[in-house]
Design a protein around this motif. Structure first.
Motif, PDB file in Angstrom:
ATOM      1  N   PRO A 115      17.755  14.546  -1.915  1.00  0.00           N
ATOM      2  CA  PRO A 115      16.848  15.670  -1.898  1.00  0.00           C
ATOM      3  C   PRO A 115      16.995  17.001  -2.868  1.00  0.00           C
ATOM      4  N   SER A 116      16.106  17.710  -3.322  1.00  0.00           N
ATOM      5  CA  SER A 116      16.268  18.623  -4.222  1.00  0.00           C
ATOM      6  C   SER A 116      15.900  19.917  -3.585  1.00  0.00           C
ATOM      7  N   ASN A 117      16.307  21.024  -4.235  1.00  0.00           N
ATOM      8  CA  ASN A 117      15.773  22.346  -3.831  1.00  0.00           C
ATOM      9  C   ASN A 117      14.326  22.366  -3.743  1.00  0.00           C
ATOM     10  N   GLU A 118      13.705  21.828  -4.678  1.00  0.00           N
ATOM     11  CA  GLU A 118      12.423  21.786  -4.917  1.00  0.00           C
ATOM     12  C   GLU A 118      11.528  21.056  -3.667  1.00  0.00           C
ATOM     13  N   ASP A 119      12.214  20.103  -3.195  1.00  0.00           N
ATOM     14  CA  ASP A 119      11.708  19.448  -1.846  1.00  0.00           C
ATOM     15  C   ASP A 119      11.718  20.251  -0.984  1.00  0.00           C
ATOM     16  N   TYR A 120      12.692  20.995  -0.616  1.00  0.00           N
ATOM     17  CA  TYR A 120      12.901  21.816   0.514  1.00  0.00           C
ATOM     18  C   TYR A 120      12.043  22.906   0.292  1.00  0.00           C
ATOM     19  N   ALA A 121      11.681  23.494  -0.727  1.00  0.00           N
ATOM     20  CA  ALA A 121      10.903  24.649  -1.202  1.00  0.00           C
ATOM     21  C   ALA A 121       9.290  24.176  -0.551  1.00  0.00           C
ATOM     22  N   VAL A 122       8.992  23.063  -1.145  1.00  0.00           N
ATOM     23  CA  VAL A 122       7.638  22.523  -0.635  1.00  0.00           C
ATOM     24  C   VAL A 122       7.488  22.363   0.895  1.00  0.00           C
ATOM     25  N   ILE A 123       8.371  21.588   1.386  1.00  0.00           N
ATOM     26  CA  ILE A 123       8.481  21.661   2.976  1.00  0.00           C
ATOM     27  C   ILE A 123       8.352  22.918   3.660  1.00  0.00           C
ATOM     28  N   VAL A 124       9.093  24.007   2.917  1.00  0.00           N
ATOM     29  CA  VAL A 124       8.823  25.293   3.762  1.00  0.00           C
ATOM     30  C   VAL A 124       7.635  26.036   3.450  1.00  0.00           C
ATOM     31  N   ARG A 125       6.991  25.778   2.296  1.00  0.00           N
ATOM     32  CA  ARG A 125       5.609  26.081   2.118  1.00  0.00           C
ATOM     33  C   ARG A 125       4.432  25.692   3.103  1.00  0.00           C
ATOM     34  N   ALA A 126       4.596  24.463   3.257  1.00  0.00           N
ATOM     35  CA  ALA A 126       4.001  23.423   4.113  1.00  0.00           C
ATOM     36  C   ALA A 126       3.998  23.944   5.702  1.00  0.00           C
ATOM     37  N   GLU A 150      15.754   6.070   7.604  1.00  0.00           N
ATOM     38  CA  GLU A 150      14.633   6.587   7.768  1.00  0.00           C
ATOM     39  C   GLU A 150      13.906   7.794   7.096  1.00  0.00           C
ATOM     40  N   THR A 151      14.796   8.367   6.565  1.00  0.00           N
ATOM     41  CA  THR A 151      14.409   9.760   5.706  1.00  0.00           C
ATOM     42  C   THR A 151      15.720  10.152   4.864  1.00  0.00           C
ATOM     43  N   TYR A 152      15.272  10.679   3.692  1.00  0.00           N
ATOM     44  CA  TYR A 152      16.279  11.377   2.887  1.00  0.00           C
ATOM     45  C   TYR A 152      16.440  12.917   3.067  1.00  0.00           C
ATOM     46  N   LEU A 153      15.645  13.230   3.799  1.00  0.00           N
ATOM     47  CA  LEU A 153      15.537  14.881   3.766  1.00  0.00           C
ATOM     48  C   LEU A 153      16.372  15.629   4.653  1.00  0.00           C
ATOM     49  N   LEU A 154      16.470  15.056   5.924  1.00  0.00           N
ATOM     50  CA  LEU A 154      17.156  15.826   6.891  1.00  0.00           C
ATOM     51  C   LEU A 154      17.957  14.667   7.787  1.00  0.00           C
TER      52      LEU A 154
END
Length: 283
Positions: A115-126, A150-154
């Protein structure tokens, strides 16, 4: 004092009128405080039927979900926000105080990269407007880290806490699951203790998703950690006895992990209650 509940998939894979009655009656017979209801398709959910059953059997509920493919994050942030807003409204009408689970991702959706910093930034905005809508409804929003398949994000409690810090909304909490912790964490007590006041919900799941107390989860570590932080959230037995095809595919559950579901409910709940009493979480 924590409430004690169990996931609906212990009793039924769908939420038809017949299945809903089986789930709610089974949870009531087991002496639970509430049942966790999967809101996989909130737009199709029969709220009136479910409210009637919960009232009839004197049970509360919580609601959980994962994002559908068409509303996945970070790919479709606007769709994810709309989907979660609708799910919050449905959960609120059911009387659930929370919407939790994999609220930030689609189960089984893997990018093939970290996961990238931008991935998390998008998730925060959503998720920010979702958390604020939950607050307006008097509800809380949970984030459940799950395993790397099951996921690469958390995957870790620490990643969940970092996302909570970035969201910076007081009604967002961490939701841990001992099945996923058994795969991803170095142990059970330390992540629970580090989560502290942010931990609001925990799935009590055995290492094979079967009967708690029969596998590899270190239950004394789990309950010692919960006792140490004075946990007052929800304790939820999650064992996958029945699964709909969508969840089975995402979680790769292709075999029975329990031969006798009734024995699993009876023995698994009794085991978890003994541990909760032993560590002072229930009186």
């Amino acid at each position: 004092m924590p409430r004690f509940g169990a996931h609906a998939f212990i009793w039924a894979a769908e939420w038809s009128p017949e299945a809903a009655e089986k789930v709610v009656a089974g949870a009531a017979e087991a002496g639970l405080d509430f049942v966790e209801i999967p809101l996989l398709r909130p737009e199709r959910f029969d709220v009136a039927l479910t409210r009637r059953l919960l009232q009839q059997y004197g049970l509360g509920c919580t609601c959980s979900l994962a994002l559908p493919v068409e509303a996945s994050l970070p790919e479709h942030p606007e769709a994810a926000t709309r989907f979660l807003m609708q799910a919050l409204d449905t959960a609120h009408r059911l009387g659930s105080p929370v919407l939790t689970g994999v609220t930030y991702a689609t189960l089984g959706a893997l990018s093939g990269r970290a996961p990238s910093n931008e991935d998390y930034a998008v998730i925060v905005r959503a998720l920010k407007p979702v958390a604020r809508h939950a607050a307006r409804l008097g509800m809380r929003l949970g984030l459940e880290p799950v395993n790397r398949y099951e996921t690469y994000l958390l995957n870790l409690a620490a990643q969940g806490l970092a996302l909570i810090e970035r969201l910076d909304e007081p009604n967002v909490f961490l939701h841990l699951d001992t099945y996923h912790m058994n795969i991803e964490e170095k142990g059970f007590r330390d992540p629970i203790v580090r989560a502290g006041r942010h931990l609001g919900y925990i799935h009590l799941s055995e290492s094979d998703r079967g009967t708690p107390g029969t596998g590899n989860v270190h239950w004394d570590e789990v309950f010692a950690g919960l006792s140490e932080i004075g946990f007052g959230g929800d304790l939820v037995m999650e064992s996958f006895v029945t699964l709909n095809p969508e969840i089975a595919r995402a979680t790769c559950m292709w075999r029975k992990v329990v031969e006798d579901p009734q024995a699993m409910v009876r023995e698994g709940l009794a085991f978890l209650r003994r541990k909760a009493h032993q560590y002072g979480l229930l009186t």
